[in-house]
Enzyme design. Structure first.
Site, short mmCIF file in Angstrom:
data_model
loop_
_atom_site.label_atom_id
_atom_site.label_comp_id
_atom_site.label_asym_id
_atom_site.label_seq_id
_atom_site.Cartn_x
_atom_site.Cartn_y
_atom_site.Cartn_z
N HIS A 116 0.75 -1.29 -0.02
CA HIS A 116 0.16 0.07 -0.37
C HIS A 116 1.04 1.39 0.18
O HIS A 116 0.25 2.43 0.87
CB HIS A 116 -0.78 -0.31 0.80
CG HIS A 116 -2.11 -1.28 1.45
ND1 HIS A 116 -3.21 -1.29 2.73
CD2 HIS A 116 -2.67 -2.13 0.33
CE1 HIS A 116 -3.95 -2.04 1.61
NE2 HIS A 116 -3.71 -2.75 0.55
N CYS A 127 4.96 13.39 -14.10
CA CYS A 127 6.25 12.34 -15.50
C CYS A 127 6.22 11.32 -14.93
O CYS A 127 6.78 10.61 -15.04
CB CYS A 127 7.56 13.44 -14.81
SG CYS A 127 7.97 13.22 -13.11
N CYS A 143 7.73 18.93 -8.45
CA CYS A 143 8.56 17.57 -8.49
C CYS A 143 10.08 18.32 -8.31
O CYS A 143 10.31 18.51 -9.68
CB CYS A 143 8.05 17.20 -9.83
SG CYS A 143 8.49 16.13 -10.85
N GLY A 183 -2.00 -8.95 12.79
CA GLY A 183 -2.51 -6.95 13.55
C GLY A 183 -3.21 -6.79 11.76
O GLY A 183 -3.20 -5.50 11.56
N THR A 184 -3.45 -7.25 10.99
CA THR A 184 -5.08 -7.20 10.02
C THR A 184 -6.30 -7.73 10.19
O THR A 184 -6.71 -8.76 10.68
CB THR A 184 -3.88 -6.97 8.74
OG1 THR A 184 -4.85 -7.06 7.93
CG2 THR A 184 -3.66 -8.89 8.33
N SER A 185 -6.88 -6.28 10.10
CA SER A 185 -8.64 -7.16 10.14
C SER A 185 -8.77 -7.92 8.82
O SER A 185 -10.32 -8.15 9.05
CB SER A 185 -9.96 -6.02 10.46
OG SER A 185 -9.12 -4.98 8.89
N LEU A 210 -4.51 -9.02 17.69
CA LEU A 210 -5.33 -9.49 19.21
C LEU A 210 -6.50 -9.77 19.22
O LEU A 210 -6.88 -10.40 21.18
CB LEU A 210 -5.57 -7.55 19.23
CG LEU A 210 -5.92 -7.03 20.70
CD1 LEU A 210 -4.78 -6.71 21.77
CD2 LEU A 210 -6.58 -5.38 20.95
C1 BJW Z 1 -3.44 -5.56 17.19
C2 BJW Z 1 -3.18 -4.53 17.57
C3 BJW Z 1 -2.26 -5.37 18.67
C4 BJW Z 1 -5.00 -3.88 17.08
N1 BJW Z 1 -1.54 -6.41 18.61
N2 BJW Z 1 -3.13 -7.01 16.52
C5 BJW Z 1 -16.18 -4.85 -2.10
C6 BJW Z 1 -16.15 -6.31 -2.16
C7 BJW Z 1 -14.71 -6.16 -2.30
C8 BJW Z 1 -13.72 -5.48 -2.44
C9 BJW Z 1 -14.10 -4.32 -2.94
C10 BJW Z 1 -15.50 -3.67 -2.66
N3 BJW Z 1 -15.51 -3.14 -2.51
C11 BJW Z 1 -14.21 -2.11 -3.01
C12 BJW Z 1 -13.43 -3.20 -2.81
C13 BJW Z 1 -11.91 -3.17 -3.10
C14 BJW Z 1 -11.61 -2.19 -2.30
C15 BJW Z 1 -11.98 -2.61 -0.84
O1 BJW Z 1 -11.27 -3.62 0.16
N4 BJW Z 1 -12.76 -1.57 -0.22
C16 BJW Z 1 -13.55 -2.19 1.46
C17 BJW Z 1 -13.22 -1.13 2.11
C18 BJW Z 1 -14.10 -3.82 1.61
N5 BJW Z 1 -9.55 -2.44 -2.23
C19 BJW Z 1 -9.30 -1.46 -2.96
O2 BJW Z 1 -9.48 -0.82 -3.37
C20 BJW Z 1 -7.55 -1.61 -3.49
N6 BJW Z 1 -7.60 -2.25 -4.18
C21 BJW Z 1 -8.02 -2.78 -5.47
O3 BJW Z 1 -8.87 -3.49 -4.71
O4 BJW Z 1 -7.40 -2.68 -6.75
C22 BJW Z 1 -7.86 -3.48 -7.34
C23 BJW Z 1 -7.54 -5.69 -7.74
C24 BJW Z 1 -8.00 -6.28 -8.30
C25 BJW Z 1 -8.06 -7.71 -7.88
C26 BJW Z 1 -5.95 -7.73 -7.16
C27 BJW Z 1 -5.44 -6.61 -7.12
C28 BJW Z 1 -6.38 -5.11 -7.42
C29 BJW Z 1 -6.76 -1.19 -3.07
C30 BJW Z 1 -6.65 -0.57 -0.91
C31 BJW Z 1 -6.25 0.32 -0.71
C32 BJW Z 1 -6.11 0.49 0.86
N7 BJW Z 1 -5.64 1.61 1.22
C33 BJW Z 1 -5.21 2.35 2.69
C34 BJW Z 1 -4.77 3.14 2.76
C35 BJW Z 1 -3.35 3.12 2.59
C36 BJW Z 1 -2.74 4.45 2.75
C37 BJW Z 1 -2.86 5.07 4.27
O5 BJW Z 1 -2.54 4.66 4.93
O6 BJW Z 1 -3.25 6.04 4.50
O7 BJW Z 1 -4.69 0.61 3.57
S1 BJW Z 1 -6.78 1.50 3.92
C38 BJW Z 1 -6.64 0.77 4.64
O8 BJW Z 1 -6.97 -0.44 5.33
C39 BJW Z 1 -4.21 1.07 4.65
C40 BJW Z 1 -4.48 -0.92 5.69
O9 BJW Z 1 -3.08 -0.93 5.00
C41 BJW Z 1 -5.58 -0.73 5.05
C42 BJW Z 1 -6.06 -2.58 6.02
O10 BJW Z 1 -5.87 -1.82 7.49
P1 BJW Z 1 -5.50 -2.92 7.90
O11 BJW Z 1 -3.71 -2.87 8.40
O12 BJW Z 1 -5.80 -4.81 8.77
O13 BJW Z 1 -5.76 -2.50 9.84
P2 BJW Z 1 -7.27 -1.91 10.54
O14 BJW Z 1 -7.59 -1.64 11.57
O15 BJW Z 1 -8.65 -2.53 9.36
O16 BJW Z 1 -6.86 -3.79 11.50
C43 BJW Z 1 -5.90 -3.71 12.59
C44 BJW Z 1 -6.16 -5.29 13.73
O17 BJW Z 1 -4.90 -5.12 14.01
C45 BJW Z 1 -7.47 -5.83 13.83
O18 BJW Z 1 -7.74 -6.53 13.70
C46 BJW Z 1 -6.90 -5.37 15.69
O19 BJW Z 1 -7.64 -6.31 16.12
C47 BJW Z 1 -5.07 -5.50 15.26
N8 BJW Z 1 -5.12 -4.94 16.25
N9 BJW Z 1 -3.86 -3.86 18.37
C48 BJW Z 1 -2.08 -6.98 17.48
N10 BJW Z 1 -1.42 -4.40 19.43
#
Ligand code: BJW
Length: 245
Positions: A116, A127, A143, A183-185, A210
């Site tokens: 990401h 560019c 740039c 650590g991913t949801s 968690l």
């Molecule tokens: C602990 C802890 C501790 C807490 N110890 N654990 C409908 C259906 C299906 C898919 C889609 C849909 N509509 C749209 C989509 C696609 C969309 C998507 O997934 N949307 C969803 C909302 C449904 N995805 C996209 O658009 C992606 N692109 C895409 O799909 O392209 C097409 C493609 C097709 C085929 C192949 C390939 C590609 C792009 C997604 C981009 C996500 N961007 C972000 C922002 C990045 C920049 C930034 O940081 O600002 O990425 S969003 C945000 O979520 C960020 C993260 O990387 C991402 C995941 O979050 P993460 O890391 O899982 O965090 P949390 O907060 O969700 O979870 C934390 C976890 O930690 C929890 O479980 C806690 O329990 C745990 N935890 N403390 C251990 N101490």
């Protein structure tokens, strides 16, 4: 893991939870830990190309604050345990992180894919050049290559955009013997599908979090608790099995 698996390849998907104890907010919070980034901002306002086109000042200030926050945080024992695994494991260990922070690098990991993107990189939409970028970005940023003003954006992957290095990631998932999600949801695709993909190609799968996620039953094994405890324990177990051979 059995002794026949000692030189096997490991792919580890990490998410915001691994950096939570370093002081960086998760996106969706947890049932015990309160709200995350998306309780303060609507993702539609800051994490889509449409949001950036509509209000680039807001998007820049959101990412500038998060980039600045990296100066105040350090890797925790989960990051350093994964670096130790990469160093001491006989086979290959690759981290595929969804995180845009740099705590894996600072924790000592080398084999790392930022699917990401990275807070400390910028991308010129005029560019196409990408750069290491430690300062604030603004609509006036110039740039360094093409000298165009107003075309620089954070080099992160927003909703609706293609995550980076997907071909390489799918190949790694197909070739790996062990897949762990830490650590991913499991709310964001395509990363949420990696466990099924790796399992379909024969990997043993682990969820470390968690608390159980909605994908928990897709994994062969699970460990729950703070990453700073469960990740070093998991690494210790893998390496101990190696030593026992
Ligand atoms: C602990 C802890 C501790 C807490 N110890 N654990 C409908 C259906 C299906 C898919 C889609 C849909 N509509 C749209 C989509 C696609 C969309 C998507 O997934 N949307 C969803 C909302 C449904 N995805 C996209 O658009 C992606 N692109 C895409 O799909 O392209 C097409 C493609 C097709 C085929 C192949 C390939 C590609 C792009 C997604 C981009 C996500 N961007 C972000 C922002 C990045 C920049 C930034 O940081 O600002 O990425 S969003 C945000 O979520 C960020 C993260 O990387 C991402 C995941 O979050 P993460 O890391 O899982 O965090 P949390 O907060 O969700 O979870 C934390 C976890 O930690 C929890 O479980 C806690 O329990 C745990 N935890 N403390 C251990 N101490």
């Amino acid at each position: 893991m059995t002794s026949s698996d000692l030189s096997s390849s490991i792919v580890i998907l990490t998410g915001a939870g691994i950096s939570a104890e370093s002081g960086l907010d998760t996106f969706r919070g947890s049932s015990t830990g309160g709200g995350g980034v998306w309780s303060q901002y609507r993702l539609e306002d800051v994490a889509t190309p449409e949001a950036f086109a509509r209000d680039p000042d807001l998007v820049h200030s959101f990412y500038n604050a998060r980039r600045a926050a990296l100066l105040d945080v350090e890797p925790n024992s989960a990051h350093t345990a994964l670096a130790r695994l990469e160093r001491d494991w006989a086979g290959t260990v690759t981290i595929v992180t969804q995180n845009v922070d740099d705590l894996h690098e600072r924790g000592g990991s080398n084999a790392l894919i930022h699917m990401h993107g990275e807070l400390r990189r910028a991308w010129c939409r005029a560019c196409g050049e990408r750069y290491a970028w430690l300062e604030d970005l603004s609509i006036d940023s110039i740039c360094p290559a093409c000298k165009h003003a107003g075309s620089m954006r954070p080099d992160v992957v927003w909703f609706g955009e293609m995550p980076y290095q997907m071909d390489r990631i799918y190949q790694l998932l197909e070739d790996c013997d062990v897949f762990a999600a830490i650590g991913t949801s499991g709310n964001v695709y395509p990363a949420a599908q990696f466990v099924q993909h790796a399992a379909q190609y024969g990997a043993e799968t682990f969820e470390l979090n968690l608390e159980p996620t909605e994908l928990a039953r897709a994994f062969h094994s699970n460990a729950y608790g703070n990453a700073s405890e469960i990740v070093p324990n998991w690494v210790e177990r893998l390496l101990r099995d190696t030593d026992a051979s």
